[in-house]
Design an enzyme around this catalytic site. Structure first.
Site, PDB file in Angstrom:
ATOM      1  N   SER A 112       0.781  -1.243   0.000  1.00 63.25           N
ATOM      2  CA  SER A 112       0.000   0.000   0.000  1.00 63.25           C
ATOM      3  C   SER A 112       0.810   1.290   0.000  1.00 63.25           C
ATOM      4  O   SER A 112       0.221   2.367  -0.143  1.00 63.25           O
ATOM      5  CB  SER A 112      -0.952   0.016   1.204  1.00 63.25           C
ATOM      6  OG  SER A 112      -2.056  -0.824   0.959  1.00 63.25           O
TER       7      SER A 112
ATOM      8  N   LYS B 285       0.249   3.880  -2.712  1.00 64.35           N
ATOM      9  CA  LYS B 285      -0.738   4.958  -2.659  1.00 64.35           C
ATOM     10  C   LYS B 285      -0.106   6.341  -2.539  1.00 64.35           C
ATOM     11  O   LYS B 285      -0.769   7.354  -2.805  1.00 64.35           O
ATOM     12  CB  LYS B 285      -1.712   4.701  -1.514  1.00 64.35           C
ATOM     13  CG  LYS B 285      -2.614   3.508  -1.802  1.00 64.35           C
ATOM     14  CD  LYS B 285      -3.296   2.962  -0.571  1.00 64.35           C
ATOM     15  CE  LYS B 285      -4.158   1.746  -0.971  1.00 64.35           C
ATOM     16  NZ  LYS B 285      -4.420   0.842   0.148  1.00 64.35           N
TER      17      LYS B 285
ATOM     18  N   SER C 227      -5.883   3.576   4.258  1.00 62.28           N
ATOM     19  CA  SER C 227      -5.407   2.684   3.202  1.00 62.28           C
ATOM     20  C   SER C 227      -6.552   2.089   2.378  1.00 62.28           C
ATOM     21  O   SER C 227      -6.505   0.915   1.975  1.00 62.28           O
ATOM     22  CB  SER C 227      -4.552   1.559   3.796  1.00 62.28           C
ATOM     23  OG  SER C 227      -3.636   1.074   2.844  1.00 62.28           O
TER      24      SER C 227
ATOM     25  N   LYS D 294       3.304   6.236   5.626  1.00 61.69           N
ATOM     26  CA  LYS D 294       2.350   5.273   5.060  1.00 61.69           C
ATOM     27  C   LYS D 294       2.931   3.879   5.197  1.00 61.69           C
ATOM     28  O   LYS D 294       4.111   3.653   4.905  1.00 61.69           O
ATOM     29  CB  LYS D 294       2.104   5.579   3.578  1.00 61.69           C
ATOM     30  CG  LYS D 294       1.081   4.647   2.925  1.00 61.69           C
ATOM     31  CD  LYS D 294      -0.329   4.994   3.348  1.00 61.69           C
ATOM     32  CE  LYS D 294      -1.338   3.932   2.889  1.00 61.69           C
ATOM     33  NZ  LYS D 294      -1.319   2.715   3.749  1.00 61.69           N
TER      34      LYS D 294
END
Length: 389
Positions: A62, A65, A117, A226
């Site tokens: 993820s 992103k 997320s 993140k």
């Protein structure tokens, strides 16, 4: 004569001791990074301060992103209204529970994507911008290559779900994050710890999954982050931090242990903050070499080890080379030949201020050795004079 030889020997031994201590202090502390790949870079200069397998292709999960967010911010408006498709609403994995036909702004989707997320939010953004996930991925890859300069990244979706053709490197992810952090809108979302989500079918308080950002691992200066996970990628993490004038970006890729990305990241950030600082040559400064003047086309940032001397040399092609103690090129910058009557400030090619500061730690060793040598020499002279008298 014998006394003189002894004094000289003692002085040489002391000199050797101080040199050894100096170089021992200059050695980089060893890091015990357990993630399979990792890197920490200076957020302003982009220089790699420490890397482990930083150019190995890995699955990002993820943290993809981050790329989706900055591509979206440069290709649509925050207040654009997106209608959620069935494809977006039914995507697997973590979501913000979007409903088919629900209308949500791009800003809210970006928040749901980065904080919680949301894979569904990522798909909705992609379809809004380019009509399909496939077209979005194609254009985002071009954007990453042409605008950011990544060399080993291929994304086939906007959310990081596993695909054997969906990969990046720690180095590329650091570059992508560095580029994204120049965007104020991205920074504002990336640093959010929580957000009150009011959706068609889900009302809740979103809380960041990044454990350093929300304070589970106390660390001064965290400015964003993140995390990511799928089975094939293991745990992945991107973190930004600032102390004083030094901005750092740390990336870790692939470990099966949940705490490891954070303990690795703390090591990487501490290493950067403890051992480096950022220098800057202001935009439009004039640099001189061999009777020619050159202009810095933008603020030129470069990273220097604490206590390290450096010089600024300009080659015949007008390229500025930042050179360290070992005569190694730290980094290079293209310069622009000065236009006549340019109203700019003048900066010397060498940096005596930095050289003076970086010499301070070494100076006492020379003074002590010289002092002892002089005392010994005078003592021998005095004894010899007495004998001759």
């Amino acid at each position: 004569m014998k006394a003189l030889r002894c004094t000289t020997l003692v002085a040489l031994l002391l000199f050797s001791f101080f040199v050894t201590v100096q170089f021992a202090n200059a050695e980089e502390p060893s890091l015990s990074i357990q993630s399979e790949a990792a890197v920490v870079i200076d957020g302003k200069s982009g220089q790699i301060l420490y890397g482990k397998n930083e150019n190995e292709k890995m699955y990002p999960a993820s943290i993809t992103k981050i790329a989706t967010a900055i591509y979206a911010l440069e290709n649509c408006e925050l207040d654009d209204v997106v209608t959620v498709s069935e494809n977006a609403a039914n995507v697997e994995g973590t979501s913000v529970y979007l409903e088919v036909g629900e209308q949500v702004t791009v800003e809210k989707l970006l928040i749901g994507m980065l904080i919680n997320s949301g894979n569904d939010a990522a798909i909705a953004i992609a379809e809004h911008i380019d009509g399909s996930v496939e077209k979005f991925s194609e254009k985002m890859n071009m954007f990453l290559k042409n605008n950011i300069g990544v060399t080993s990244t291929s994304f086939v979706n906007p959310n990081g779900l596993y695909d054997e053709n969906h990969y990046t490197t720690a180095s590329d992810m650091a570059k992508i994050t560095q580029y994204a952090m120049k965007n104020e809108q991205f920074r504002n979302i990336f640093q959010m710890q929580e957000y009150q989500w009011d959706g068609l079918s889900w009302d809740t308080t979103l809380i960041t999954h990044h454990r350093l950002l929300k304070g589970e691992f106390p660390f001064e200066g965290i400015t964003g982050g993140k995390n990511g996970f799928v089975d094939e990628s293991g745990q992945t993490l991107v973190t930004t931090a600032t102390r004083g004038d030094l901005d750092l970006i740390a990336v870790t890729l692939k470990t099966n242990y949940k705490d490891v990305p954070y303990t690795d990241t703390i090591q990487l950030l501490n290493f950067g903050f403890d051992n480096f600082h950022t220098e800057m040559i202001p935009k439009f400064s004039t640099l001189q070499s061999n009777g020619k003047n050159y202009i810095a086309p933008e603020d030129l940032y470069f990273s220097v080890k604490n206590g390290e001397q450096y010089k600024e040399n300009i080659d015949p092609d007008g390229q500025l080379n930042i050179v360290n103690d070992a005569n190694e090129i730290i980094t290079t910058f293209p310069l622009t030949p000065e236009i006549e009557e340019s109203e700019t400030s003048t900066v010397a090619v060498s940096n005596p201020h930095t050289e003076k500061e970086s010499s301070i730690d070494f100076f006492p060793g020379y003074v002590i050795v010289l002092f002892l040598f002089i005392i010994g020499f005078l003592f021998v002279r005095k004894r010899r004079a007495k004998k001759e008298y």
